[in-house]
Motif scaffolding. Structure first.
Motif, PDB file in Angstrom:
ATOM      1  N   GLU A 133      -7.726   9.334  -1.120  1.00 26.72           N
ATOM      2  CA  GLU A 133      -8.878   8.451  -1.281  1.00 26.72           C
ATOM      3  C   GLU A 133      -8.461   6.986  -1.168  1.00 26.72           C
ATOM      4  O   GLU A 133      -9.162   6.171  -0.555  1.00 26.72           O
ATOM      5  N   PHE A 134      -7.312   6.673  -1.762  1.00 25.44           N
ATOM      6  CA  PHE A 134      -6.820   5.296  -1.714  1.00 25.44           C
ATOM      7  C   PHE A 134      -6.582   4.868  -0.266  1.00 25.44           C
ATOM      8  O   PHE A 134      -6.946   3.755   0.134  1.00 25.44           O
ATOM      9  N   GLU A 163      -7.958   6.134   2.453  1.00 25.32           N
ATOM     10  CA  GLU A 163      -9.239   6.055   3.176  1.00 25.32           C
ATOM     11  C   GLU A 163     -10.026   4.799   2.805  1.00 25.32           C
ATOM     12  O   GLU A 163     -10.841   4.312   3.597  1.00 25.32           O
ATOM     13  N   GLU A 164      -9.778   4.253   1.612  1.00 27.21           N
ATOM     14  CA  GLU A 164     -10.506   3.061   1.159  1.00 27.21           C
ATOM     15  C   GLU A 164      -9.746   1.761   1.437  1.00 27.21           C
ATOM     16  O   GLU A 164     -10.260   0.675   1.146  1.00 27.21           O
ATOM     17  N   MET A 165      -8.550   1.860   2.021  1.00 21.50           N
ATOM     18  CA  MET A 165      -7.758   0.660   2.283  1.00 21.50           C
ATOM     19  C   MET A 165      -8.476  -0.276   3.257  1.00 21.50           C
ATOM     20  O   MET A 165      -9.107   0.187   4.211  1.00 21.50           O
ATOM     21  N   PRO A 166      -8.362  -1.589   3.050  1.00 22.88           N
ATOM     22  CA  PRO A 166      -9.022  -2.546   3.961  1.00 22.88           C
ATOM     23  C   PRO A 166      -8.261  -2.728   5.277  1.00 22.88           C
ATOM     24  O   PRO A 166      -8.756  -3.406   6.176  1.00 22.88           O
ATOM     25  N   ARG A 198      -6.145  11.569  -5.065  1.00 22.68           N
ATOM     26  CA  ARG A 198      -6.363  10.133  -5.305  1.00 22.68           C
ATOM     27  C   ARG A 198      -5.619   9.308  -4.264  1.00 22.68           C
ATOM     28  O   ARG A 198      -6.135   8.275  -3.820  1.00 22.68           O
ATOM     29  N   TYR A 242       0.828  -1.205   0.000  1.00 23.03           N
ATOM     30  CA  TYR A 242       0.000   0.000   0.000  1.00 23.03           C
ATOM     31  C   TYR A 242       0.864   1.258   0.000  1.00 23.03           C
ATOM     32  O   TYR A 242       0.526   2.261  -0.636  1.00 23.03           O
TER      33      TYR A 242
END
Length: 246
Positions: free
Chosen positions: A32-33, A35-38, A29, A14
């Motif tokens: 956003e990436f 914030e969307e990480m699992p 971007r 990541y």
């Protein structure tokens, strides 16, 4: 990766994506990436985003990254320094001063810049504006000569953009000579022309010094290798291996 059997993305994967997006200037971007990480972002991910904001002079996302990073590592001086520098290069002096005051109130001390070089099996250390070395006069004289030769082929020194106009007028100019410049100058004086100059620095190399080293590598026609806090830089023929992103 997760679609392939047995391949589960790790935090370092990541980090690489955030770094790539930062290098491309896609900071929104990158945010956003993250914030969307699992998985929960670690300090390295936030630090990578903060470094990209320093390069791109993005205050909004830089503050966002710094806030999360300070929650994880409140005593890490590098976070305060990077955020302070973002404000400084953007001319936000009040915010810069506020960040420095926050460091002081929390008892966080900035690590002083220091560089090392090995010459004839001996390690020589330099601080910013250092005049304690036995060959200090010779080093500074040769440094002046290097600066003149670099200027002749286009080098323009940045006007200490981390300081405001009043501070620039109050401070001794030698205080701006960073440790890596002194170490490299000493290496050029002491090593044979066939040997590359290798220097280690404990902090990130600043933009001005990075640019200066490129010019020195060009006029000296020899490789200069600098290992700073983030990566190796190999300067040769006026170009750095990092492609001016670090």
């Amino acid at each position: 990766m997760s679609k392939e059997p047995g391949l589960v993305p790790k935090p370092e994967h990541y980090v690489c994506v955030v770094d790539l997006l930062g290098r491309a200037g896609l900071l929104h971007r990158a945010r956003e990436f993250i914030e969307e990480m699992p998985i929960e972002p670690d300090a390295m991910i936030w630090r990578t985003l903060l470094r990209a904001c320093m390069v791109r002079k993005n205050i909004e996302i830089g503050e966002f990254a710094a806030r999360h990073l300070l929650e994880l590592e409140p005593e890490d001086s590098a976070t305060y320094v990077l955020l302070s520098n973002i404000y400084a290069v953007s001319g936000k002096w009040d915010y810069r001063d506020r960040t420095r005051q926050m460091m002081k109130e929390r008892g966080v001390k900035k690590e002083p810049g220091r560089s090392w070089i090995e010459v004839k099996n001996s390690i020589h250390a330099f601080f910013v504006g250092d005049r304690l070395h036995p060959l200090a006069k010779l080093i500074y004289d040769y440094l002046d000569d290097l600066n003149k030769r670099a200027a002749e082929i286009g080098f323009v020194k940045e006007r200490y953009n981390l300081l405001n106009d009043v501070e620039q007028g109050q401070k001794d100019p030698t205080a701006y000579i960073h440790s890596e410049n002194l170490a490299i100058t000493f290496g050029r004086l002491s090593l044979s022309n066939t040997m590359p100059v290798r220097v280690i620095k404990n902090l990130r190399v600043c933009n001005d010094c990075h640019n200066w080293i490129k010019f020195v590598s060009k006029i000296s026609n020899r490789a200069i290798v600098v290992r700073d806090a983030y990566r190796f830089h190999q300067f040769e023929g006026g170009v750095c291996s990092c492609k001016d992103y670090w």
